[in-house]
Design an enzyme around this catalytic site. Sequence first.
Site, short mmCIF file in Angstrom:
data_model
loop_
_atom_site.label_atom_id
_atom_site.label_comp_id
_atom_site.label_asym_id
_atom_site.label_seq_id
_atom_site.Cartn_x
_atom_site.Cartn_y
_atom_site.Cartn_z
N ASP A 92 1.09 -1.37 0.24
CA ASP A 92 0.17 -0.01 -0.03
C ASP A 92 0.99 1.25 -0.18
O ASP A 92 2.09 1.28 0.41
CB ASP A 92 -0.59 0.09 1.14
N GLU A 156 0.07 -0.77 5.96
CA GLU A 156 0.57 0.21 6.89
C GLU A 156 1.41 1.43 6.75
O GLU A 156 1.06 2.53 7.95
CB GLU A 156 2.54 -0.47 5.97
#
Length: 454
Positions: A92, A156
């Site tokens: 991500d 994250e």
Amino acid sequence: MTAHPISETIASLMPRAKAELTELVAFQSVADPAQFPKSECEAAAAWVADALRAEDFQDVALLDTPDGTQSVYGFLPGPADAPTVLLYAHYDVQPPLDESAWISPPFELTEREGRWFGRGAADCKGGFIMHLLALRALKANGGVPVSVKVIAEGSEEQGTGGLERYAEAHPELLAADTVVIGDTGNFRVGLPTVTATLRGMTMLRVTLDTLEGNLHSGQFGGAAPDALAAMIQLLASLRAEDGTTTIDGLTTDAEWDGLQYPESDFRKDAKVLDGVELIGTGTVADRIWARPAVTVIGIDCPPVVGATPSLQASARAQISLRVPPGQDAAEATKLLTAHLKAHAPWGARVSVEQVGQGQAFRADTSSPAYTSMAQAMEAAYPGEKMQTSGMGGSIPLCNTLAALYPEAEILLIGLSEPEAQIHAVNESVSPEELERLSVAEALFLQNYAESKHS
């Protein structure tokens, strides 16, 4: 680069690495469905899973984590009695911010001035490619000498804790003798660095309400309490005049005794405008690695274009607080919440929502794995000794892994050196750093396997 076979193999794999990073960067995998479709993250996760299967990983799985995102897991068995190493990255990315400020499109990997530009190129899609390169080089040179687990996180950057909660519920899944977190970076290009400390973080949203509805600023201004003005005053209370973080009860005078960060270098790396002062007191290293730092990262308010002469009835802001090792993030959250409620002016109604939290981390740099990494980095970066630094950012999973596996050694390396401009516009990765760090990781895995059998 040296003439080591590992180095030669990775050099030959760099065109493939660029092609794969191009594919991976193309996914707009911001783990916030309010900004980008969830399908972009799902497609990126599927790409990572396919890449692991292509490298003969077993038990490849898309893990549905409690925050609604997916982490990708795979296991590559090594020789009998070999140690197990967990390799971490996240797929991500941060949102691109102002796309018009990018010189090239943020989700198109573009080569320019010897670097590859694109959102996630360094943080941390490049980190996943680094792991692939290291493993491929080992396969081509006698085989992977350890058992390898790979975990690629899907949220994250959002700090929503999905993988941490999943790992706590499935403690056997990520168990390893050593963990390599591929999400930090060298102190600067060409200087091999492991990160010894990470600041933790807490993220809060604060809302102020003062009126039942917006009012005409001419008719009511001067007596009616304006929520936006109240918010500005409240946020100003979080910093002293010199910019030092000032949250009631929070200690802000710790000192960093390791590698220092010259102010002139920091100004250049941070691109501080001429004549503009740095904020805070103490050394730069004190300020960014050893002390808490508050940042207002968003405010809901009317844009300048189309603004009307109105008093605002409500205002909202998102606040990030970085918490250094030695301070508890949960306690810092309580202190920040109490500060916001105590300092809201004019009796404004205050509501505070926590949207993310992670503890600070301090590695054991005396462990055998660090010796193996130092040897590997010195081979990958001829003439350079491995350095140890702090990092102002947060990787919440580190403390979860340290708590679950107290005997495991945790090392932090990666591609996010200052020129990478992670989280900003025009993020980029140095292909030379990707190549050298991939060599270092491969040599580390060899060294580590040998040290465990010696």
